[in-house]
Design a protein around this motif. Structure first.
Motif, PDB file in Angstrom:
ATOM      1  N   VAL A  81       1.015  -1.155  -0.086  1.00  0.00           N
ATOM      2  CA  VAL A  81      -0.112   0.026  -0.049  1.00  0.00           C
ATOM      3  C   VAL A  81       1.079   1.179   0.018  1.00  0.00           C
ATOM      4  N   THR A  82       1.742   1.229   0.762  1.00  0.00           N
ATOM      5  CA  THR A  82       2.566   2.347   0.862  1.00  0.00           C
ATOM      6  C   THR A  82       3.501   2.700  -0.177  1.00  0.00           C
ATOM      7  N   LEU A  83       4.214   1.599  -1.037  1.00  0.00           N
ATOM      8  CA  LEU A  83       4.874   1.877  -2.045  1.00  0.00           C
ATOM      9  C   LEU A  83       3.954   2.383  -3.125  1.00  0.00           C
ATOM     10  N   LEU A  84       2.896   1.794  -3.542  1.00  0.00           N
ATOM     11  CA  LEU A  84       1.991   1.974  -4.544  1.00  0.00           C
ATOM     12  C   LEU A  84       1.224   3.443  -4.486  1.00  0.00           C
ATOM     13  N   GLY A 161      -7.136   7.669   0.325  1.00  0.00           N
ATOM     14  CA  GLY A 161      -7.064   8.687   1.294  1.00  0.00           C
ATOM     15  C   GLY A 161      -5.609   8.983   1.358  1.00  0.00           C
ATOM     16  N   ILE A 162      -4.857   7.779   1.463  1.00  0.00           N
ATOM     17  CA  ILE A 162      -3.572   7.871   1.877  1.00  0.00           C
ATOM     18  C   ILE A 162      -2.763   8.461   0.725  1.00  0.00           C
ATOM     19  N   LEU A 244      -5.146  -3.395   4.230  1.00  0.00           N
ATOM     20  CA  LEU A 244      -5.782  -3.086   3.249  1.00  0.00           C
ATOM     21  C   LEU A 244      -5.379  -1.438   3.268  1.00  0.00           C
ATOM     22  N   SER A 245      -5.441  -0.682   4.540  1.00  0.00           N
ATOM     23  CA  SER A 245      -5.161   0.692   4.285  1.00  0.00           C
ATOM     24  C   SER A 245      -4.091   0.929   5.559  1.00  0.00           C
ATOM     25  N   GLU A 246      -3.012   0.039   5.783  1.00  0.00           N
ATOM     26  CA  GLU A 246      -2.214   0.263   6.730  1.00  0.00           C
ATOM     27  C   GLU A 246      -0.965   0.674   6.259  1.00  0.00           C
ATOM     28  N   VAL A 247      -0.319   1.857   6.454  1.00  0.00           N
ATOM     29  CA  VAL A 247       0.854   2.101   5.889  1.00  0.00           C
ATOM     30  C   VAL A 247       1.866   1.726   6.665  1.00  0.00           C
TER      31      VAL A 247
END
Lengths: 296, 379
Positions: A81-84, A161-162, A244-247
């Protein structure tokens, strides 16, 4: 000074051009040894020592433990998630930042100085404030959120949102890297290209863009690295759903709350290494590119 | 391609860069626009190129109105003072640029472009630098590459903005001869801007002297030198000494003299004495220890400098006034015989000069003393 600000100050495009230091002959102002000493001490205390601490903490783990921690499925999902999202945010920032810098350098319009000052806002604003503001704006009842909800797009509490939070916090890197280089562009080059019958777009693509390209890449990479580690602005809007949405920076925080310092350091070391490698690679590339432009 | 400029004017804010002016440049001519900075010469050149738009007036290329034509459609070669080479491209890529950006239908094949670039680099004698980057070249080399790049489009007109302004003296001299030869060989129309009168006089077929947005004079180098139309031109061409005087009719003075205090210059025979400013070039004067029958101009030597082929003597008027110090050029043999020292007093003897009278501003009176001088000597 916020950490973001420090980063931007120490890695601007211009500082890279003249980065080799040499004392040749007698200098006008004395105090080279003293000033260098203080600078090195400060950098060691503020940057190097904490980083070493981090590495030492992970050194207590065995390879197997380390590997298990950093490849934990939940952590792996956070990397993804973080990289994308960081990639998306920095690329978008590359486009928008280039446009903003272009407008600020090339045009005069009322309120130009205000906009110029506003660009630095993400640096000045506490990231938590930014996060809360964004979360409110994009929530289902927020100004933006309402409109987007009608279109069936949900931003708050999703990876999107990230991306928004990362966009917000890292825009200045691109603008502030590209802007000075654009200002220094020689108008003669463009005129020369025009007199050689080049079309407007060709002039931009073949004359202007290659000149600002190194600064743009640097801006995008800094923006990417900043996004990799962004915490404050992201967690309020991300929703933080496991897998799912944890950085990744949240994963570090979670480990810390579990008092598992070694695991937190291990995950942090992954981000650190990724950032350093990327920064180093871009540095080398940019130095080579500029060497060609400026002669040896 | 001929260039016709009709009533062109240009204003930058409050500054009138060009007052309405007319100029015609013939096909194949090499014209130098000469003037001090702020005289409007560069603005005029940029308007011809289309890099600047005129507020008023018309520009015609070979009779065709191009006033509204964009710079990219005017097909002129333009050379900038600071070269404006593309730093991220090699020399060969720079030269090829104009061909590379042609629309697909007109663009030559890759091989053909390569060949043309090789020919152009050969023409500017820099083939060995094809794969270098501009940062690795000297100023003179950069300017030759910039020229090759402009020539790649086969323009019928070449415009050069202070092309040698940023180069050192020796390279300048070399390059301007080279430019002159290139112009003669290729036969295009060229206009170049310069503030260096020597450069303008040496290279141009015709020189256009500009000042404060106006054309002061257009003439061949010879005519310009022999018959400067105004004080400005005379002054700007350099090395001028000024003697301002009245015609006195008081008792004890001859009324055939241009007089200032005790200093005077007698008018040659056949000229009506008139008050005014006498302009004398530094090599149209001689120096001696005695006043002559035709002039009494006492001067104190301030400095003597031996430069190259001649000796330059700087002088201060003794008991009379001049806006600037005087400068007289003498030969080495004269210097060796005479051995002037700083502080010595000597007398100037004019051979030829121009008198700018008070009432007729633009028509100086040419005066010549050589004949009388000879007569006096033989007498």
């Amino acid at each position: 000074m916020t950490p973001a600000n420090q980063l931007s100050k120490s890695f601007t495009y211009k500082s890279l051009i003249s980065k080799s230091f040499k004392v040749t002959g007698r200098q006008v102002l004395p105090g080279f040894a003293l000033s260098l000493g203080i600078s090195l001490l400060f950098i060691s205390l503020v940057l190097l020592l904490p980083l070493s601490g981090l590495l030492i903490q992970t050194a207590g783990m065995s390879w197997a433990d380390y590997w298990a921690v950093v490849t934990d499925p939940r952590v792996m999902a956070s990397y993804q998630v973080t990289l994308l999202m960081a990639l998306g945010a920095s690329l978008l920032n590359g486009l928008v930042g280039l446009l903003v810098a272009w407008v600020l350098v090339r045009y005069t319009f009322p309120g130009k100085r205000l906009i110029d000052a506003l660009v630095d806002l993400p640096f000045a604003l506490p990231t938590a404030v930014a996060g809360i503001t964004l979360a409110t704006l994009f929530s289902a009842s927020g100004w933006y959120g309402q409109g987007l909800a009608k279109l069936g797009i949900q931003v708050a509490y999703t990876p999107l949102g990230i991306l928004i939070a990362m966009l917000f916090t890292s825009l200045p890197f691109v603008v502030r890297n590209v802007q000075p280089v654009m200002e220094d562009l020689n108008s003669g080059d463009e005129e020369a290209a025009l007199s050689l019958s080049a079309k407007d777009w060709t002039v931009f693509r073949r004359v202007i863009f290659p000149a600002i390209w190194p600064a743009l890449v640097m801006g995008v990479v800094l923006s990417f690295i900043r996004s990799l580690g962004e915490f404050g602005a992201v967690i309020f809007i991300a929703g933080n759903m496991p897998y799912l949405s944890e950085v990744t920076s949240l994963m570090i925080f979670v480990r810390l709350q579990e008092f598992d310092y070694a695991a937190a350091s291990a995950i942090a070391s992954v981000i650190l290494m990724a950032s350093l490698l990327l920064l180093f690679a871009v540095n080398v590339w940019q130095t080579r590119y500029l060497k060609r432009l400026k002669g040896n | 391609m001929s260039i016709q400029i009709k009533q062109i004017s240009k204003q930058f804010g409050d500054f009138q860069a060009l007052k309405p002016l007319n100029l015609t440049i013939n096909e194949g001519e090499l014209v130098g626009l000469l003037g001090p900075s702020g005289s409007g010469k560069t603005t005029l050149l940029r308007i011809i190129a289309g890099l600047e738009t005129a507020d008023q007036g018309q520009i015609l290329f070979s009779g065709k109105d191009v006033t509204q034509l964009h710079v990219r459609d005017r097909k002129v070669g333009f050379v900038f003072q600071h070269y404006a080479l593309f730093r991220h491209m090699t020399v060969a890529e720079n030269v090829a640029f104009g061909l590379d950006v042609l629309p697909k239908q007109q663009r030559p094949s890759k091989a053909s472009i390569k060949q043309q670039v090789a020919e152009l680099l050969d023409k500017v004698q820099l083939s060995h630098l094809a794969s270098r980057y501009p940062a690795q070249l000297s100023g003179g080399q950069k300017q030759r590459i910039a020229l090759a790049r402009a020539l790649a489009m086969q323009p019928r007109m070449l415009l050069l903005d202070e092309p040698f302004g940023a180069l050192d003296a020796k390279v300048r001299k070399e390059l301007r001869r080279w430019l002159r030869n290139l112009h003669d060989e290729l036969g295009f129309t060229s206009v170049f801007v310069t503030h260096d009168q020597e450069e303008a006089l040496e290279v141009s077929d015709r020189v256009v002297v500009m000042s404060q947005g106006q054309i002061e004079q257009e003439a061949t180098p010879q005519d310009l030198y022999q018959q400067p139309a105004s004080r400005f031109v005379y002054d700007f061409l350099g090395g001028v000494n000024v003697f301002e005087g009245e015609v006195c009719s008081t008792a004890g003075h001859s009324n055939n003299r241009l007089q200032q205090g005790k200093a005077w210059v007698a008018f040659p025979d056949g000229h009506k004495p008139q008050a005014g400013q006498l302009y004398l070039r530094s090599h149209e004067l001689s120096l001696s220890n005695q006043p002559s029958a035709t002039a009494h101009l006492p001067l104190t030597i301030k400095a003597v400098s031996l430069i190259g082929a001649e000796v330059r003597v700087e002088l201060e008027p003794l008991d009379w006034q001049s806006p600037d110090l005087w400068e007289v050029v003498i030969s080495h043999s004269h210097y060796n015989n005479w051995q002037p020292q700083r502080g010595d007093t000597c007398f100037a003897q004019p051979q030829a000069g121009q008198l700018f009278t008070k009432n007729k501003e633009n028509q100086p009176l040419a005066l010549n003393w050589t004949k009388e001088h000879l007569l006096i000597k033989t007498a």
